[in-house]
Design an enzyme around this catalytic site. Structure first.
Site, PDB file in Angstrom:
ATOM      1  N   LYS A 300       0.810  -1.229   0.000  1.00  0.00           N
ATOM      2  CA  LYS A 300       0.000   0.000   0.000  1.00  0.00           C
ATOM      3  C   LYS A 300       0.839   1.272   0.000  1.00  0.00           C
ATOM      4  CE  LYS A 300      -4.156  -1.959   1.768  1.00  0.00           C
ATOM      5  NZ  LYS A 300      -5.222  -2.024   2.706  1.00  0.00           N
ATOM      6  N   ASP A 336     -10.045   2.576   1.545  1.00  0.00           N
ATOM      7  CA  ASP A 336     -10.077   1.994   2.896  1.00  0.00           C
ATOM      8  C   ASP A 336     -10.616   3.010   3.904  1.00  0.00           C
ATOM      9  OD1 ASP A 336      -9.050  -0.503   2.360  1.00  0.00           O
ATOM     10  OD2 ASP A 336      -6.974   0.074   2.757  1.00  0.00           O
TER      11      ASP A 336
HETATM   12  P1  NAP Z   1       1.089  -2.865   6.629  1.00  0.00           P
HETATM   13  O1  NAP Z   1       1.108  -1.589   5.872  1.00  0.00           O
HETATM   14  O2  NAP Z   1       2.151  -3.866   6.331  1.00  0.00           O
HETATM   15  O3  NAP Z   1       1.149  -2.507   8.190  1.00  0.00           O
HETATM   16  C1  NAP Z   1       1.128  -3.491   9.129  1.00  0.00           C
HETATM   17  C2  NAP Z   1       1.148  -2.869  10.527  1.00  0.00           C
HETATM   18  O4  NAP Z   1       0.949  -3.928  11.427  1.00  0.00           O
HETATM   19  C3  NAP Z   1       2.427  -2.188  10.894  1.00  0.00           C
HETATM   20  O5  NAP Z   1       2.168  -1.056  11.662  1.00  0.00           O
HETATM   21  C4  NAP Z   1       3.160  -3.240  11.720  1.00  0.00           C
HETATM   22  O6  NAP Z   1       3.925  -2.722  12.772  1.00  0.00           O
HETATM   23  C5  NAP Z   1       2.019  -3.966  12.358  1.00  0.00           C
HETATM   24  N1  NAP Z   1       2.382  -5.332  12.615  1.00  0.00           N
HETATM   25  C6  NAP Z   1       2.714  -6.277  11.708  1.00  0.00           C
HETATM   26  N2  NAP Z   1       2.973  -7.438  12.331  1.00  0.00           N
HETATM   27  C7  NAP Z   1       2.820  -7.218  13.646  1.00  0.00           C
HETATM   28  C8  NAP Z   1       2.967  -8.025  14.808  1.00  0.00           C
HETATM   29  N3  NAP Z   1       3.311  -9.317  14.702  1.00  0.00           N
HETATM   30  N4  NAP Z   1       2.723  -7.482  16.011  1.00  0.00           N
HETATM   31  C9  NAP Z   1       2.374  -6.194  16.105  1.00  0.00           C
HETATM   32  N5  NAP Z   1       2.234  -5.366  15.058  1.00  0.00           N
HETATM   33  C10 NAP Z   1       2.445  -5.874  13.837  1.00  0.00           C
HETATM   34  O7  NAP Z   1      -0.297  -3.610   6.454  1.00  0.00           O
HETATM   35  P2  NAP Z   1      -1.729  -2.959   6.138  1.00  0.00           P
HETATM   36  O8  NAP Z   1      -1.900  -2.834   4.684  1.00  0.00           O
HETATM   37  O9  NAP Z   1      -1.891  -1.780   6.989  1.00  0.00           O
HETATM   38  O10 NAP Z   1      -2.734  -4.115   6.593  1.00  0.00           O
HETATM   39  C11 NAP Z   1      -2.892  -4.456   7.954  1.00  0.00           C
HETATM   40  C12 NAP Z   1      -4.115  -5.314   8.135  1.00  0.00           C
HETATM   41  O11 NAP Z   1      -5.282  -4.596   7.848  1.00  0.00           O
HETATM   42  C13 NAP Z   1      -4.154  -6.548   7.239  1.00  0.00           C
HETATM   43  O12 NAP Z   1      -4.270  -7.683   8.008  1.00  0.00           O
HETATM   44  C14 NAP Z   1      -5.395  -6.416   6.413  1.00  0.00           C
HETATM   45  O13 NAP Z   1      -6.110  -7.638   6.313  1.00  0.00           O
HETATM   46  C15 NAP Z   1      -6.214  -5.423   7.186  1.00  0.00           C
HETATM   47  N6  NAP Z   1      -7.012  -4.639   6.229  1.00  0.00           N
HETATM   48  C16 NAP Z   1      -8.349  -4.883   6.145  1.00  0.00           C
HETATM   49  C17 NAP Z   1      -9.123  -4.168   5.263  1.00  0.00           C
HETATM   50  C18 NAP Z   1     -10.590  -4.425   5.151  1.00  0.00           C
HETATM   51  O14 NAP Z   1     -11.194  -3.994   4.185  1.00  0.00           O
HETATM   52  N7  NAP Z   1     -11.188  -5.053   6.121  1.00  0.00           N
HETATM   53  C19 NAP Z   1      -8.545  -3.213   4.446  1.00  0.00           C
HETATM   54  C20 NAP Z   1      -7.193  -2.983   4.574  1.00  0.00           C
HETATM   55  C21 NAP Z   1      -6.424  -3.717   5.461  1.00  0.00           C
HETATM   56  P3  NAP Z   1       5.379  -2.075  12.602  1.00  0.00           P
HETATM   57  O15 NAP Z   1       5.138  -0.672  12.127  1.00  0.00           O
HETATM   58  O16 NAP Z   1       5.940  -2.158  13.961  1.00  0.00           O
HETATM   59  O17 NAP Z   1       6.093  -2.921  11.595  1.00  0.00           O
END
Ligand code: NAP
Length: 501
Positions: A300, A336
């Protein structure tokens, strides 16, 4: 119409003939059946004739693969030639012979084609994607040796390999109908959108629901026909899709394709496993006819510099979940944000003055935080990496909260979980314990697969109201669909489709 050829995975003719799924496949005019004679432990001519009669020879592809190209190794070269000739005499529609075999046995093609069967000339590399020139040479050699259809199956380990496959598929000088399959998940699209090529093979390969498939990445035949509308696709159909890594868990292909069908829109929506987002966006997607993409973890933010334009919303969030191809350039947007805020508002009412904790600081967290603030709410960011938490909090005029402080927070309307923790397949994980949840807060987990996450289950047990990620998922998808197709479907239709797929 491009048909679907379902590969027999059986170990004997007897097992194939007893398989009810193959009786159903045979009754569908859009399907062919591939008899993989090399895999059978009873590769006898009378059984081959019986199978051809049973399914109709005009519906059968007969393959007796060389052991060096993935064959079962149960038949000698002499037996293979006899079986092919038996199939030709019985009127099999297609006979598949490897390029290496035809190079060694120059009269074989003419003998097999004498009875009217069409010849598929195939080439396999289960380890690499060879250089483009080598693949093109194989196509030309196959055509020169009598191929009616050329089939190349190579293994793609990365997106860059699929770009080489695309070089071959886009080559307008290919002499005969050609399929190039990139085995493995990076190349899955080669199996899903093959009818769009200028000179496509008359069928693509699929597996039975009960089979593991004869090659990695093979889709199930009914999915190829229903979800991807394989037999209806034309080269004019736009391609849409979702890029991410991992991608197999994504429900977007099921939902968007169902919406395309429901909205009577041409187009197919494909999952793209993408390791290198710039190679994909610059060298694969434009030539593949991609008109719109959903963008998911972890791309993203990395997709932002590849967009020629960003909407003001995407610009301020710094994360893109939607790209649309306009005037030969990518335009990035973020659906989103509104998806999450609309879902929250439906539960909480007006967000003005409401305090929301956002867990995470990645793309989804940024979208949620910006949307909450844009609607008058206040945001507290809690993230594993404190620097990123600070950046996000500053960007939205909020503040950072440490994990240890969460249980003591008062007057929190909602906690939005925006990390991948708890997502399929690690469904047993939760980013927080029940004791860490701010009292009285609505717990909104943006993870939508599984529908009820471990965090939600813990929160419910502790008496919290919960909101599932699907509430955001359908809303952001609906907004993407409008950008992709210029049409829209009511929210209740999306909710119904989400429940059905
Ligand atoms: P991203 O940009 O990779 O960000 C992930 C975030 O989660 C980062 O802040 C990371 O922390 C944190 N994180 C990752 N692994 C972790 C762990 N083991 N423990 C604690 N924190 C952790 O990902 P994203 O695109 O934001 O997506 C995140 C989630 O949102 C996904 O699972 C996705 O399914 C969900 N989502 C859902 C929708 C929907 O329509 N329902 C839409 C978008 C996203 P650090 O900064 O410390 O690395």
């Amino acid at each position: 119409m491009t048909r679907v050829c379902v590969a027999s995975h059986h170990t004997s003719f007897a097992a194939l003939l007893a398989d009810e799924e193959f009786t159903r496949i045979a009754s569908d005019a859009r399907c062919l059946i591939e008899l993989r004679v090399d895999r059978y432990n009873d590769p006898r001519e009378e059984l081959l004739q019986q199978a051809l009669q049973r399914f109709g020879p005009e519906r059968c592809v007969v393959t007796c693969r060389h052991s060096a190209e993935g064959g079962g190794g149960s038949v000698s070269d002499t037996e293979r030639a006899s079986l092919w000739e038996c199939a030709a005499r019985a009127g099999a529609a297609f006979i598949d012979v490897e390029l290496r075999t035809l190079r060694a046995e120059k009269t074989l093609a003419a003998r097999l084609k004498a009875h009217g069967s069409k010849l598929i000339v195939s080439y396999h590399d289960f380890v690499h994607t060879p250089p483009t020139g080598q693949m093109t040479d194989a196509c030309c050699d196959a055509a020169a040796l009598g191929a009616d259809v050329v089939k190349l199956a190579v293994f793609a380990k990365r997106v860059a390999d699929t770009a080489k496959v695309l070089d071959v598929l886009c080559d307008a000088s290919l002499p005969v109908p050609t399929m190039v399959i990139a085995m493995g998940e990076h190349g899955q699209w080669t199996r899903l959108v093959a009818p769009r090529w200028n000179n496509p093979a008359p069928f693509g390969f699929a597996r039975a629901a009960s089979a593991e498939g004869t090659a990695p990445g093979q889709p199930v035949w009914e999915e190829l026909l229903k979800r991807y509308r394989y037999a209806e696709q034309t080269p004019q159909w736009p391609v849409f899709g979702v890029i991410g890594s991992p991608i197999a868990h994504s429900r977007s292909p099921a939902l968007h394709n169902a919406a395309l069908v429901r909205g009577a829109q041409p187009g197919v929506y494909v999952p793209f496993l993408v390791d290198d987002v710039s190679v994909f966006m610059e060298h694969v997607a434009p030539r593949l006819g991609v008109k719109g993409l959903s963008v998911t973890l972890p791309h993203k933010e990395s997709v932002v510099p590849l967009c020629a334009h960003l909407t003001p919303l995407a610009q301020s969030i710094g994360a893109v979940n939607t790209v649309v191809r306009t005037d030969d350039a990518w335009v990035g947007d973020n659906t989103d944000a509104a998806g999450a805020a609309d879902a929250l508002q439906e539960m909480l009412g007006d967000l003005t003055g409401r305090r929301v904790v956002v867990l995470g600081a990645g793309g989804a967290a940024k979208a949620v935080a910006h949307a909450v603030v844009a609607r008058g709410g206040e945001v507290l960011v809690c993230n594993r990496n404190n620097t990123r938490a600070l950046e996000l909090a500053r960007g939205v005029g909020g503040r950072v909260v440490q994990r240890e402080a969460l249980p003591g927070l008062q007057d929190i309307a909602a906690l939005v979980q925006a990390t991948p923790v708890g997502m399929h397949p690690r469904v047993y994980e939760s980013p927080l314990t029940a004791a860490e949840l701010p009292s009285g807060a609505l717990i909104f987990d943006t993870v939508y697969n599984p529908p009820v996450t471990k965090l939600m289950a813990l929160a419910r047990e502790a008496g919290h109201a919960t909101l599932a990620g699907s509430a955001m998922f359908v809303r952001q998808a609906a907004a993407q669909f409008t950008q992709f197709t210029g049409t829209s479907l009511p929210l209740d239709v999306w909710q119904r489709l989400d429940g059905e797929v």
